[in-house]
Design a protein around this motif. Structure first.
Motif, PDB file in Angstrom:
ATOM      1  N   VAL A 170       0.728  -1.108  -0.122  1.00 25.62           N
ATOM      2  CA  VAL A 170       0.088   0.201   0.074  1.00 25.62           C
ATOM      3  C   VAL A 170       0.856   1.194  -0.184  1.00 25.62           C
ATOM      4  N   THR A 171       0.957   2.183  -0.914  1.00 25.43           N
ATOM      5  CA  THR A 171       1.475   3.248  -1.142  1.00 25.43           C
ATOM      6  C   THR A 171       0.700   4.615  -1.173  1.00 25.43           C
ATOM      7  N   LYS A 172      -0.677   4.346  -0.873  1.00 23.55           N
ATOM      8  CA  LYS A 172      -1.220   5.710  -0.747  1.00 23.55           C
ATOM      9  C   LYS A 172      -2.535   5.376   0.064  1.00 23.55           C
ATOM     10  N   ASP A 173      -3.490   6.306   0.418  1.00 18.82           N
ATOM     11  CA  ASP A 173      -4.254   6.048   1.496  1.00 18.82           C
ATOM     12  C   ASP A 173      -5.592   5.222   0.742  1.00 18.82           C
ATOM     13  N   ILE A 174      -6.041   4.431   1.624  1.00 13.00           N
ATOM     14  CA  ILE A 174      -7.071   3.524   1.056  1.00 13.00           C
ATOM     15  C   ILE A 174      -8.388   3.958   1.372  1.00 13.00           C
ATOM     16  N   PRO A 175      -9.463   4.237   0.383  1.00 11.39           N
ATOM     17  CA  PRO A 175     -10.571   4.506   0.969  1.00 11.39           C
ATOM     18  C   PRO A 175     -11.588   3.439   1.678  1.00 11.39           C
ATOM     19  N   ASP A 176     -12.574   3.746   2.483  1.00 12.88           N
ATOM     20  CA  ASP A 176     -13.486   2.755   2.923  1.00 12.88           C
ATOM     21  C   ASP A 176     -13.807   1.653   2.092  1.00 12.88           C
ATOM     22  N   TYR A 177     -13.768   0.529   2.740  1.00 13.55           N
ATOM     23  CA  TYR A 177     -14.655  -0.635   1.825  1.00 13.55           C
ATOM     24  C   TYR A 177     -13.723  -1.104   0.558  1.00 13.55           C
ATOM     25  N   ALA A 178     -12.591  -0.531   0.511  1.00 18.09           N
ATOM     26  CA  ALA A 178     -11.933  -0.893  -0.569  1.00 18.09           C
ATOM     27  C   ALA A 178     -11.110  -2.105  -0.538  1.00 18.09           C
ATOM     28  N   LEU A 179     -11.160  -3.081  -1.715  1.00 14.05           N
ATOM     29  CA  LEU A 179     -10.311  -4.016  -1.906  1.00 14.05           C
ATOM     30  C   LEU A 179      -9.065  -3.622  -2.374  1.00 14.05           C
ATOM     31  N   VAL A 180      -7.866  -4.081  -1.985  1.00 10.90           N
ATOM     32  CA  VAL A 180      -6.468  -3.703  -2.602  1.00 10.90           C
ATOM     33  C   VAL A 180      -5.850  -4.865  -2.550  1.00 10.90           C
ATOM     34  N   VAL A 181      -4.960  -4.910  -3.861  1.00 12.25           N
ATOM     35  CA  VAL A 181      -4.248  -5.934  -4.116  1.00 12.25           C
ATOM     36  C   VAL A 181      -3.089  -5.504  -4.968  1.00 12.25           C
ATOM     37  N   GLY A 182      -2.000  -6.292  -5.010  1.00 11.56           N
ATOM     38  CA  GLY A 182      -0.928  -6.067  -5.754  1.00 11.56           C
ATOM     39  C   GLY A 182       0.211  -5.022  -5.327  1.00 11.56           C
ATOM     40  N   ASN A 183       1.398  -4.820  -6.200  1.00 11.94           N
ATOM     41  CA  ASN A 183       2.490  -4.263  -5.663  1.00 11.94           C
ATOM     42  C   ASN A 183       2.901  -3.255  -6.999  1.00 11.94           C
ATOM     43  N   PRO A 184       2.410  -1.939  -6.988  1.00 11.94           N
ATOM     44  CA  PRO A 184       1.940  -1.210  -5.938  1.00 11.94           C
ATOM     45  C   PRO A 184       0.541  -1.648  -5.598  1.00 11.94           C
ATOM     46  N   GLY A 185      -0.255  -1.620  -4.499  1.00  7.83           N
ATOM     47  CA  GLY A 185      -1.498  -1.739  -4.272  1.00  7.83           C
ATOM     48  C   GLY A 185      -2.534  -1.033  -4.971  1.00  7.83           C
ATOM     49  N   ARG A 186      -3.218  -1.632  -5.767  1.00  4.63           N
ATOM     50  CA  ARG A 186      -4.248  -0.801  -6.622  1.00  4.63           C
ATOM     51  C   ARG A 186      -5.741  -1.567  -5.909  1.00  4.63           C
ATOM     52  N   VAL A 187      -6.667  -0.453  -6.089  1.00  2.00           N
ATOM     53  CA  VAL A 187      -8.228  -0.644  -5.771  1.00  2.00           C
ATOM     54  C   VAL A 187      -8.737  -1.561  -6.812  1.00  2.00           C
ATOM     55  N   THR A 188      -9.135  -2.868  -6.385  1.00  3.27           N
ATOM     56  CA  THR A 188      -9.824  -3.566  -7.633  1.00  3.27           C
ATOM     57  C   THR A 188     -11.041  -4.010  -7.379  1.00  3.27           C
ATOM     58  N   GLY A 189     -11.606  -3.681  -6.194  1.00  3.68           N
ATOM     59  CA  GLY A 189     -13.035  -3.985  -5.749  1.00  3.68           C
ATOM     60  C   GLY A 189     -13.480  -3.257  -4.461  1.00  3.68           C
ATOM     61  N   TRP A 190     -14.833  -3.866  -4.376  1.00  6.70           N
ATOM     62  CA  TRP A 190     -15.301  -3.039  -2.952  1.00  6.70           C
ATOM     63  C   TRP A 190     -15.939  -3.984  -2.092  1.00  6.70           C
ATOM     64  N   MET A 191     -15.639  -4.109  -0.942  1.00  9.13           N
ATOM     65  CA  MET A 191     -16.091  -5.107   0.211  1.00  9.13           C
ATOM     66  C   MET A 191     -17.143  -4.497   1.010  1.00  9.13           C
ATOM     67  N   CYS A 192     -18.152  -5.399   1.447  1.00  6.40           N
ATOM     68  CA  CYS A 192     -19.036  -5.190   2.359  1.00  6.40           C
ATOM     69  C   CYS A 192     -18.742  -5.217   3.818  1.00  6.40           C
ATOM     70  N   GLU A 193     -19.194  -4.446   4.720  1.00  5.62           N
ATOM     71  CA  GLU A 193     -18.759  -4.644   6.059  1.00  5.62           C
ATOM     72  C   GLU A 193     -18.958  -6.228   6.642  1.00  5.62           C
ATOM     73  N   CYS A 194     -19.542  -6.975   5.938  1.00  3.55           N
ATOM     74  CA  CYS A 194     -19.833  -8.380   6.444  1.00  3.55           C
ATOM     75  C   CYS A 194     -18.554  -9.404   5.640  1.00  3.55           C
ATOM     76  N   GLY A 195     -17.986  -8.708   4.762  1.00  2.13           N
ATOM     77  CA  GLY A 195     -16.690  -9.328   4.155  1.00  2.13           C
ATOM     78  C   GLY A 195     -17.053  -9.805   2.969  1.00  2.13           C
ATOM     79  N   VAL A 196     -18.137  -9.725   2.273  1.00  2.00           N
ATOM     80  CA  VAL A 196     -18.573 -10.204   0.840  1.00  2.00           C
ATOM     81  C   VAL A 196     -18.194  -9.055  -0.069  1.00  2.00           C
ATOM     82  N   LYS A 197     -17.736  -9.573  -1.158  1.00  2.00           N
ATOM     83  CA  LYS A 197     -17.478  -8.472  -2.236  1.00  2.00           C
ATOM     84  C   LYS A 197     -18.630  -7.839  -2.989  1.00  2.00           C
ATOM     85  N   LEU A 198     -18.738  -6.748  -3.000  1.00  2.00           N
ATOM     86  CA  LEU A 198     -19.913  -6.056  -3.853  1.00  2.00           C
ATOM     87  C   LEU A 198     -19.661  -5.559  -5.103  1.00  2.00           C
ATOM     88  N   ALA A 199     -18.517  -5.192  -5.538  1.00  2.00           N
ATOM     89  CA  ALA A 199     -18.333  -5.014  -7.133  1.00  2.00           C
ATOM     90  C   ALA A 199     -16.765  -4.818  -7.237  1.00  2.00           C
TER      91      ALA A 199
END
Ligand SMILES: [Zn+2]
Length: 92
Positions: free
Chosen positions: A32-61
Motif C-alpha cells: 500500500v503506497t497511498k491512502d485507501i478509501p473505506d470498503y476498498a479491496l486492494v491487491v498487488g504491488n503497488p497496491g491497486r483498488v480492484t474492488g469493494w467489500m461489504c462490512e460483512c466481508g462479501v465482495k460488492l463490486a
C-alpha cells in the motif's frame, strides 16, 4: 492509522503513514503506497483498488471506482458512491 474493521492480511505491506479506510481489505502480498478509501479491496504491488467489500466481508463490486449503487447479497446492506468514496446509504 487503521480504522475499525480494516482487514490487513499477512504479508501485506503498508508503506509510510497511509490511512487504511474502515472495512478496507488489503490482500496478501499487497503493498500500500497511498491512502485507501473505506470498503476498498486492494491487491498487488503497488497496491491497486480492484474492488469493494461489504462490512460483512462479501465482495460488492469490481473496479477501481466505487459502484454508484450496490447492495450486499449476503446481508442486504446498501451502499452508494460519493466523492469517489463508498458510503452506506443509511449513514448519510
Ligand atoms: Zn454484507
Amino acid at each position: 492509522m487503521f480504522f475499525t474493521g480494516a482487514r490487513v492480511t499477512m504479508n501485506a505491506t503498508i508503506v509510510g503513514g497511509h490511512t487504511i479506510g474502515r472495512y478496507a481489505f488489503i490482500g496478501a502480498g499487497a503493498v500500500v503506497t497511498k491512502d485507501i478509501p473505506d470498503y476498498a479491496l486492494v491487491v498487488g504491488n503497488p497496491g491497486r483498488v480492484t474492488g469493494w467489500m461489504c462490512e460483512c466481508g462479501v465482495k460488492l463490486a469490481a473496479g477501481s471506482k466505487p459502484p454508484v449503487h450496490a447492495s450486499c447479497g449476503a446481508c442486504g446492506t446498501a451502499y452508494m458512491s460519493r466523492d469517489r468514496q463508498l458510503i452506506r446509504t443509511d449513514s448519510q
